[in-house]
Design a protein around this motif. Structure first.
Motif, PDB file in Angstrom:
ATOM      1  N   SER A  38       0.520  -0.924   0.205  1.00 61.04           N
ATOM      2  CA  SER A  38       0.321   0.185  -0.044  1.00 61.04           C
ATOM      3  C   SER A  38       0.912   1.291  -0.254  1.00 61.04           C
ATOM      4  CB  SER A  38      -1.328  -0.155   1.015  1.00 61.04           C
ATOM      5  OG  SER A  38      -0.773  -0.065   2.161  1.00 61.04           O
ATOM      6  N   SER A  39       1.696   1.115   0.206  1.00 59.93           N
ATOM      7  CA  SER A  39       2.795   2.135  -0.058  1.00 59.93           C
ATOM      8  C   SER A  39       3.400   2.700  -1.148  1.00 59.93           C
ATOM      9  CB  SER A  39       4.607   1.887   0.478  1.00 59.93           C
ATOM     10  OG  SER A  39       5.457   0.871  -1.121  1.00 59.93           O
ATOM     11  N   HIS A  40       2.781   4.308  -0.437  1.00 58.32           N
ATOM     12  CA  HIS A  40       3.505   5.531  -1.955  1.00 58.32           C
ATOM     13  C   HIS A  40       4.593   4.535  -2.585  1.00 58.32           C
ATOM     14  CE1 HIS A  40       2.159   8.157   0.764  1.00 58.32           C
ATOM     15  NE2 HIS A  40       1.337   8.389  -0.085  1.00 58.32           N
ATOM     16  N   GLY A  41       4.599   5.521  -4.553  1.00 56.16           N
ATOM     17  CA  GLY A  41       5.377   4.906  -5.156  1.00 56.16           C
ATOM     18  C   GLY A  41       6.663   5.120  -4.823  1.00 56.16           C
ATOM     19  N   THR A  42       7.080   6.631  -4.531  1.00 57.18           N
ATOM     20  CA  THR A  42       8.404   6.930  -4.137  1.00 57.18           C
ATOM     21  C   THR A  42       8.885   5.984  -2.895  1.00 57.18           C
ATOM     22  OG1 THR A  42       7.050   8.508  -2.685  1.00 57.18           O
ATOM     23  CG2 THR A  42       8.208   8.967  -4.596  1.00 57.18           C
ATOM     24  N   ASN A  43       8.570   5.318  -2.486  1.00 57.57           N
ATOM     25  CA  ASN A  43       9.639   4.310  -1.701  1.00 57.57           C
ATOM     26  C   ASN A  43      10.076   3.977  -1.585  1.00 57.57           C
ATOM     27  OD1 ASN A  43       6.997   4.200   1.586  1.00 57.57           O
ATOM     28  ND2 ASN A  43       8.007   5.842   0.569  1.00 57.57           N
ATOM     29  N   PRO A  44       9.477   2.884  -3.093  1.00 58.48           N
ATOM     30  CA  PRO A  44      10.470   1.467  -3.238  1.00 58.48           C
ATOM     31  C   PRO A  44      11.470   2.348  -4.584  1.00 58.48           C
ATOM     32  CG  PRO A  44       8.159   1.447  -4.282  1.00 58.48           C
ATOM     33  CD  PRO A  44       7.850   2.538  -3.639  1.00 58.48           C
ATOM     34  N   ALA A  45      10.998   3.731  -4.854  1.00 57.73           N
ATOM     35  CA  ALA A  45      11.995   3.668  -6.346  1.00 57.73           C
ATOM     36  C   ALA A  45      12.647   4.422  -5.213  1.00 57.73           C
ATOM     37  CB  ALA A  45      11.141   4.486  -6.709  1.00 57.73           C
ATOM     38  N   HIS A  87       5.307   6.278  -9.821  1.00 58.69           N
ATOM     39  CA  HIS A  87       3.925   6.070  -9.536  1.00 58.69           C
ATOM     40  C   HIS A  87       3.966   5.072  -9.901  1.00 58.69           C
ATOM     41  CE1 HIS A  87       3.452   9.372 -11.912  1.00 58.69           C
ATOM     42  NE2 HIS A  87       2.658   8.640 -12.605  1.00 58.69           N
ATOM     43  N   ILE A  88       4.048   5.058 -11.426  1.00 60.05           N
ATOM     44  CA  ILE A  88       3.451   3.035 -12.574  1.00 60.05           C
ATOM     45  C   ILE A  88       4.585   2.403 -12.538  1.00 60.05           C
ATOM     46  CG2 ILE A  88       3.409   2.919 -14.397  1.00 60.05           C
ATOM     47  CD1 ILE A  88       1.839   4.780 -14.332  1.00 60.05           C
ATOM     48  N   ASN A 148      13.678   8.590  -8.718  1.00 59.12           N
ATOM     49  CA  ASN A 148      12.782   8.475  -7.956  1.00 59.12           C
ATOM     50  C   ASN A 148      12.476   9.535  -6.721  1.00 59.12           C
ATOM     51  OD1 ASN A 148      14.223   9.992  -6.735  1.00 59.12           O
ATOM     52  ND2 ASN A 148      13.542   9.645  -4.369  1.00 59.12           N
ATOM     53  N   ILE A 149      12.343  11.032  -8.189  1.00 62.40           N
ATOM     54  CA  ILE A 149      11.651  11.980  -8.182  1.00 62.40           C
ATOM     55  C   ILE A 149       9.737  12.647  -7.927  1.00 62.40           C
ATOM     56  CG2 ILE A 149      11.842  12.452 -10.591  1.00 62.40           C
ATOM     57  CD1 ILE A 149      13.296  15.077  -9.039  1.00 62.40           C
ATOM     58  N   CYS A 150       8.911  13.019  -7.541  1.00 64.37           N
ATOM     59  CA  CYS A 150       8.206  13.199  -7.961  1.00 64.37           C
ATOM     60  C   CYS A 150       8.121  14.748  -8.090  1.00 64.37           C
ATOM     61  CB  CYS A 150       7.300  12.866  -6.514  1.00 64.37           C
ATOM     62  SG  CYS A 150       5.740  12.689  -6.381  1.00 64.37           S
TER      63      CYS A 150
END
Lengths: 481, 442
Positions: free
Chosen positions: A166-173, B312-313, B321-323
């Motif tokens: 359920s984590s934000h995508g930024t976490n694994p990235a 996010h994808i 990792n930039i948002c």
């Protein structure tokens, strides 16, 4: 709407620089003939009025927090106090060069120091670095600190970071950019952390776990202390993704829950504006044993003066040039000072109360897959049932909300909820606004059943209708001709 | 002062509808052991007038370079910021909006970013620009990661003459990705010394470099390509009004700080790091990208695109990792470039070059200073101080009401008697003359 390149006329000019008053040489002599470009860059040629009208007209194509309700889940779109904008524009701050002497920079350094102490108090951490420029940058910084910690103990096998699905995508990235392998664990049937899954995932390779609490479902991880204990016993560290810290202000702290590293988004919890996608700021706090690993510089107060500390040998180094997004720090500190501890305590109370009100009322018309009618600062509905019954997707409903004058909630996140609709109202919205929003949502649900075609076609009353996103990705046009 | 609109009665109504009486019940889910027993120790709440007084006092303890004649650069420059910029940035529709995820109600932000990308491409002579990154150091780090990914090599060549604020950030990122950085020395002309790059992912040089010296990008790029490495240039965008574009000079990637295009110095940020690449690298690029498309009526419109690269994808497989993208700073750059236009931008750049050359000549004529490097320079130059030390000179400058230069010994021990001085279009001849005279007298 025209592009700025389609405005103006050849030879038209706006701002003019005062004439050059030093004796001039040929530019080719100063810069070198071979170094010069043949033609000036093709930039717009506009008058000041052209420019002002163009950008003012552009601004009016935007929906913004100051134009209406923006219940974008996980983004904490709370009101951005205007005084903070003014304070960050004081000449004493915004005209400062970052490499001026300590003697010249005492006021800026004091602000930096006091904000660091305030955040440390609010989150129960020993120290903070204010360098990271955004939440994701904070996560990366935190991951590097965790990597450096294990490395300093010669514990080289710890290469895995655990994240829930359920984590934000930024976490694994972020974990990946810091050199870690990512292990994703499934949430339990209640949407919360599954301790059995965690137990299985832990091992001698565990460097740590990243967790948002309340989770992206808006639920407080009730087993957080057990989980922290398990991660620590396995030799790992616990990272707190503070994106949702608006829910816990002055109620608990990441350190009480057992976290070792935390980032907070000043552009969420501490009211600094999102700016249409930045600048933000994502300070990172750590417990005592991790202080030596913080990036440099840090500021100390010694003998009546603010000074830059010497870089610790264990420090991960520099994360960003200079001192981070200082202008954003000024606004966040103004927010903390305006609120005081009592004010911040009321912030989380009101934020959670507002979310619960919406949750209770909307769960009657939409499915609430997790949470038993209760939530923290946000909650996630599912549009799956409506989609199955009437063929209306969450996207369709979001676009209909746009037509009705709202910014839609976050949609299709978190990934573990089908047709997700994630709603975070924030504390700065009135009961009247919440009630109107409930009415709008109920209307949308009703229309899904009665006139689905209306929702498929929405929005009809905005500057543009739905866009062909596939075309944009398939044949990218990323600049004007 | 906490900006909460609820009255006591309204809060009661909220709680009642949720079925609870005491607000504390809302937080029952927090384990007892984790609950905070006392409020954190913060300063008492301030009202708006108190805030103004408090921050006013803090601000007055600073001595802002932007308000006195300053000759300090080293990556951040005191250029004039036209009044229009802050008025546009203060439009609430811009600054209180989120990332443009809903394009139908975000065409303002999306169009402005599309214009920004276009301008960056035209300045750099490259094909594709992203919507901006945190700052130039971050852009450097992302360049390194992108090059390593694209070439499957893990060695990066970095000119020693790159801004040390950047190379230090590169070192931080590199150590966790097992990327090796090899520094390239500079010569007597101040330019990077090139070598064989056939084991490198990319070569990163800065031009004008940290010493203000203009590099020979064509030569560096040719050598990089000979070794199948990528060529990346950190270029100040203002300098590109006059200088050969990185694209024309053969670079594959250009990046840099957009601070010199209408952003206040703000004690180091927020700024914006631009990045532009050749088309072949488009899908490997980090950050947001805005693309053109049409709506259902066939009207031109803009949307975030190529999102399959993003976190996010793709989560852990994302290119970065930039948002966020420093959108408001990119907007400031766009407004600045629109206001100055081609002529104005060339004027700002050329006056900076002229005035720096003027100060350099003036100082050297006194006999107390000499140019450190023979290469052509833009806006900034290093001088060897034959009389007083750089620290003494800076302190004398301060006493005389100026902000002096950057003491190079901070990052380059071999240049311990050298001072780096920057002159922008903002400095007048009178200021430059007085500064030079004061310096000669120390």
């Amino acid at each position: 709407m025209k592009l700025i390149f389609e405005e103006g006329a050849k030879g038209r000019r706006a701002y003019k620089i005062p004439p050059c008053d030093v004796p001039q040489k040929a530019l080719s002599a100063i810069l070198g003939k071979n170094n010069l470009r043949a033609d000036a860059p093709a930039l717009p040629e506009c008058s000041e009025v052209d420019v002002v009208r163009h950008f003012t007209n552009l601004s009016q194509l935007n929906f913004a927090l100051d134009t209406g309700f923006y219940p974008l889940g996980s983004c904490t779109m709370k009101y951005n106090p205007k005084i903070n904008e003014d304070l960050s524009r004081l000449a004493g701050f915004c005209e400062m060069h970052p490499l001026q002497s300590e003697e010249d920079s005492q006021g800026a350094m004091q602000l930096y120091y006091e904000l660091e102490r305030s955040l440390s108090a609010i989150f129960g951490m020993s120290r903070f670095t204010l360098l990271p420029a955004a939440g994701a940058h904070g996560e990366l910084c935190g991951m590097m600190i965790i990597a450096a910690y294990h490395r300093s103990r010669k514990d080289y096998a710890r290469k895995t970071i655990i994240v829930p699905d359920s984590s934000h995508g930024t976490n694994p990235a972020s974990a990946s950019i810091a050199g870690f392998t990512v292990k994703t664990i499934k949430s339990g049937p209640d949407g919360l952390l599954d301790l059995n899954a965690l137990k299985e995932a832990l091992g001698p390779d565990t460097a740590g776990m990243m967790l948002t609490n309340p989770s992206t479902l808006g639920l407080f991880e009730k087993d957080i202390m057990k989980a922290a204990d398990m991660v620590h016993k396995a030799g790992g560290l616990l990272y707190y993704d503070g994106a949702n810290s608006n829910a816990i202000l002055c109620k608990t702290t990441p350190s009480l829950m057992g976290f070792d590293v935390v980032h907070t988004n000043l552009h969420k919890t501490f009211s600094t504006p999102h700016g249409g996608g930045g600048p933000g700021s994502g300070p990172v706090g750590v417990v005592e044993k991790l202080v030596p690993f913080l990036p440099s510089p840090l500021i100390a107060y010694k003998n009546g003066k603010y000074v830059f500390e010497k870089e610790n040998k264990l420090s991960i180094g520099k994360m960003r040039s200079f001192f981070g997004n200082f202008g954003v720090l000024v606004k966040a500190y103004a927010y903390i000072l305006a609120n005081g501890a009592e004010g911040l305590d009321e912030v989380s109370t009101a934020a959670v109360a507002n979310a619960n009100y919406l949750c209770r009322r909307l769960s009657k018309a939409f499915t609430l897959p997790y949470g038993d009618n209760r939530c923290m600062h946000e909650f996630v509905l599912s549009g799956q049932e409506i989609k199955d019954k009437y063929g209306v997707s969450t996207l369709d409903m979001a676009k209909r909300l746009i037509e009705m004058g709202y910014h839609p909630p976050t949609i299709y996140f978190p990934l573990i909820v089908h047709e997700a609709i994630m709603i975070e109202p924030c504390e700065t919205e009135s009961v009247a606004t919440l009630k109107e929003f409930v009415d709008a949502m109920l209307t949308v649900a009703k229309e899904a059943k009665e006139c689905p075609e209306k929702l498929h076609a929405a929005p009809q009353n905005k500057p543009v209708t739905r866009l062909d996103e596939t075309l944009a990705a398939r044949t990218p046009v990323v600049k004007a001709q | 002062m906490n900006y909460i609109p609820q009255t006591k009665e309204e809060q009661k109504e909220l709680l009642c509808s949720v079925g609870i009486e005491d607000v504390r019940e809302l937080f029952d889910c927090i384990p007892k052991k984790a609950r905070l027993k006392a409020l954190p120790d913060l300063k008492p709440a301030m009202t708006e007038p108190e805030l103004i007084e408090y921050f006013g006092k803090l601000a007055s303890k600073n001595r802002p370079a932007g308000l006195c004649p300053s000759f300090l650069g080293a990556g951040v420059y005191d250029h004039y910021v036209p009044a229009v910029i802050d008025h546009v940035l203060s439009r609430q529709e811009f600054y209180t909006a989120y990332t443009p995820y809903q394009p139908e109600i975000s065409q303002g932000t999306l169009t402005a970013i599309f214009e920004y990308q276009t301008m960056i491409c035209r300045l750099t002579g490259l094909d594709v620009s992203n919507a901006g990154l945190y700052d130039s150091a971050m852009a450097a780090a992302e360049t390194m990661l992108m090059a390593a990914g694209a070439t499957k090599r893990n060695k990066i060549y970095v000119a020693k003459s790159v801004n040390p604020e950047l190379s230090k950030v590169l070192e931080t990122y590199a150590q966790f990705k097992e990327i090796k950085i090899e520094y390239l020395p500079y010569g007597k002309d101040g330019k990077v010394k090139i070598r064989d790059f056939s084991d490198g992912a990319c070569v990163i040089v800065q031009s004008p470099n940290f010493f203000g010296v203009i590099e020979d990008i064509e030569k560096v790029s040719a050598k990089a390509h000979e070794g199948k490495a990528l060529s990346a240039v950190c270029a100040d965008p203002l300098s590109l009004a006059l200088l050969k574009t990185p694209g024309e000079a053969g670079a594959d990637i250009a990046f840099g700080e957009t601070q010199s295009l209408g952003l206040k110095m703000s004690f180091g940020g927020p700024y914006c790091g631009y990045m532009a690449v050749r088309e072949a690298l488009m899908r490997k690029m980090p950050g947001r990208i805005v693309g053109q498309t049409v709506d259902t009526e066939g009207r031109r419109a803009f949307v975030l695109t190529l999102q399959a690269r993003e976190q996010h994808i793709r989560r852990e497989k994302a290119t970065s990792n930039i948002c966020s993208n420093q959108a408001l700073c990119a907007l400031a750059n766009t407004v600045y470039l629109s206001l100055l236009g081609p002529e104005g931008l060339c004027d700002a750049a050329s006056q900076s070059a002229q005035k720096a050359a003027y100060l350099c000549d003036k100082l050297c004529k006194t006999g107390k200073f000499e140019k450190v490097f023979t290469g052509h320079f833009f806006r900034e130059f290093a001088v060897r101080c034959k009389g007083a030390s750089p620290a003494k000179l800076n302190s004398a400058a301060r006493k005389a009401g100026f902000v002096g230069g950057y003491e190079l010994k901070k990052s380059f021990p071999e240049l311990s008697d050298c001072l780096l001085l920057a002159v922008t279009e903002k400095r007048t001849r009178a200021e430059i003359d007085e500064f030079a005279e004061r310096m000669a007298r120390v």
